[in-house]
Write an enzyme that holds these catalytic residues in place. Sequence first.
Site, PDB file in Angstrom:
ATOM      1  N   HIS A   1      47.883  38.745  35.619  1.00 21.71           N
ATOM      2  CA  HIS A   1      46.717  37.974  35.158  1.00 21.71           C
ATOM      3  C   HIS A   1      46.087  38.669  33.954  1.00 21.71           C
ATOM      4  CE1 HIS A   1      44.921  41.201  37.539  1.00 21.71           C
ATOM      5  NE2 HIS A   1      43.775  40.992  36.895  1.00 21.71           N
TER       6      HIS A   1
ATOM      7  N   ASP B   1      42.057  39.453  32.389  1.00 22.43           N
ATOM      8  CA  ASP B   1      40.675  39.491  32.868  1.00 22.43           C
ATOM      9  C   ASP B   1      39.818  38.585  31.985  1.00 22.43           C
ATOM     10  OD1 ASP B   1      41.507  41.362  34.726  1.00 22.43           O
ATOM     11  OD2 ASP B   1      40.868  43.089  33.528  1.00 22.43           O
TER      12      ASP B   1
ATOM     13  N   HIS C   1      48.327  41.950  33.025  1.00 30.58           N
ATOM     14  CA  HIS C   1      48.679  43.136  33.809  1.00 30.58           C
ATOM     15  C   HIS C   1      48.850  42.753  35.271  1.00 30.58           C
ATOM     16  CE1 HIS C   1      44.314  42.709  33.642  1.00 30.58           C
ATOM     17  NE2 HIS C   1      44.219  43.387  34.781  1.00 30.58           N
TER      18      HIS C   1
ATOM     19  N   ARG D   1      46.951  53.180  46.951  1.00 28.01           N
ATOM     20  CA  ARG D   1      46.375  53.224  45.601  1.00 28.01           C
ATOM     21  C   ARG D   1      44.935  52.738  45.709  1.00 28.01           C
ATOM     22  NH1 ARG D   1      47.378  52.674  39.851  1.00 28.01           N
ATOM     23  NH2 ARG D   1      45.905  51.158  39.043  1.00 28.01           N
TER      24      ARG D   1
END
Length: 331
Positions: free
Chosen positions: A206, A208, A263, A273
Amino acid sequence: MVVLSKQTTERYSYIRNCNKTSTLSTIPVVDLSKPEAKALIVKACEEFGFFKVINHGVPIEAILKLESEAINFFSLPHNQKEKAGPPNPFGYGNKKIGVNGDVGWVEYLLLKNNQDYNSMRLSSVFGQNTDKFSVLNEYMCAVRKMGCEILELMAEGLNIEEKNVFSKLLMDKESDSVFRLNHYPPCPEMALDNKSDEKLVGFGEHTDPQIISLMRSNNTSGLQICLKDRSWVAVPPDYNSFFINVGDSLQVMSNGRFRSVRHRVLANGSDSRLSMIYFGGPPLSQKIAPLSCLMKGNEESLYKEFTWFDYKKSAYASRLADNRLGHFERF
Ligand code: GA4
């Protein structure tokens, strides 16, 4: 022999041929304390829409305190965390991203840039524990300050006279910024099958929607960015630095000169993570349009006129991977 079952993860997307993904060795690194920072920022925004900053000025104590609060939160039993959900649009979310059926191997907390709102929204989990919210607030203020410094260097690098042309949007008391804590748990299936060339998607590809995103993660890999030639490259983690993304609104304000970077995050077989992202957004009423001082000769705007409210409304109704700016292009 280990028999793998895809039962628990079969609703998720997988990326094939992961072993062929190269690592971005040329990721632009900007030292904010150096005079060349402004030129490097502009170059990185044009080429990648992405860069890493060092000497960022965000106190390590503020980072570690929030990181430890985030670890505590995500370690709570599931039913406790659910008390802070669903994310409509703020609160705790698990696997479901947005409202249109996107899923990922991720749990998260979506928060507002407003301490009173967050403490009210999370009071069912934390009670009136003001310490936790001051940790959050301290971190958000420090990161926003760094974001503004970057945006001011960017304006200087673009030779814009009004140095705070971008940063004033984040500083505005009506700024519609969002903060996100993402926890990608290890994926046991992937750990068992470590020869597999397939990886589970933690957060699908996607861009941002906001102006700029400021991300800090722990030392677990997973982030990938898409280059101009549409190839995907892995970004090596670096917990001492911040990673900066150009968002859709900045792409528009620069009339396409800067790239809003696509990304995604892939899950890890063995390690968690944790990432903390500040999405710097303008006030809802802000007109998002190319800056006239950046238009050369009779250069035309590539985009129709819209406000951040219009764009946000359309973005939140879209699927994660959609090209959201497509509806707003003029040609
Ligand atoms: C991507 C950037 C931010 O994480 C976010 C995301 C938002 C959400 O998780 O609710 C969106 C996504 C993001 C863009 C398209 C819509 C809205 C999920 C989704 C499918 C908080 C944001 O502002 O936009």
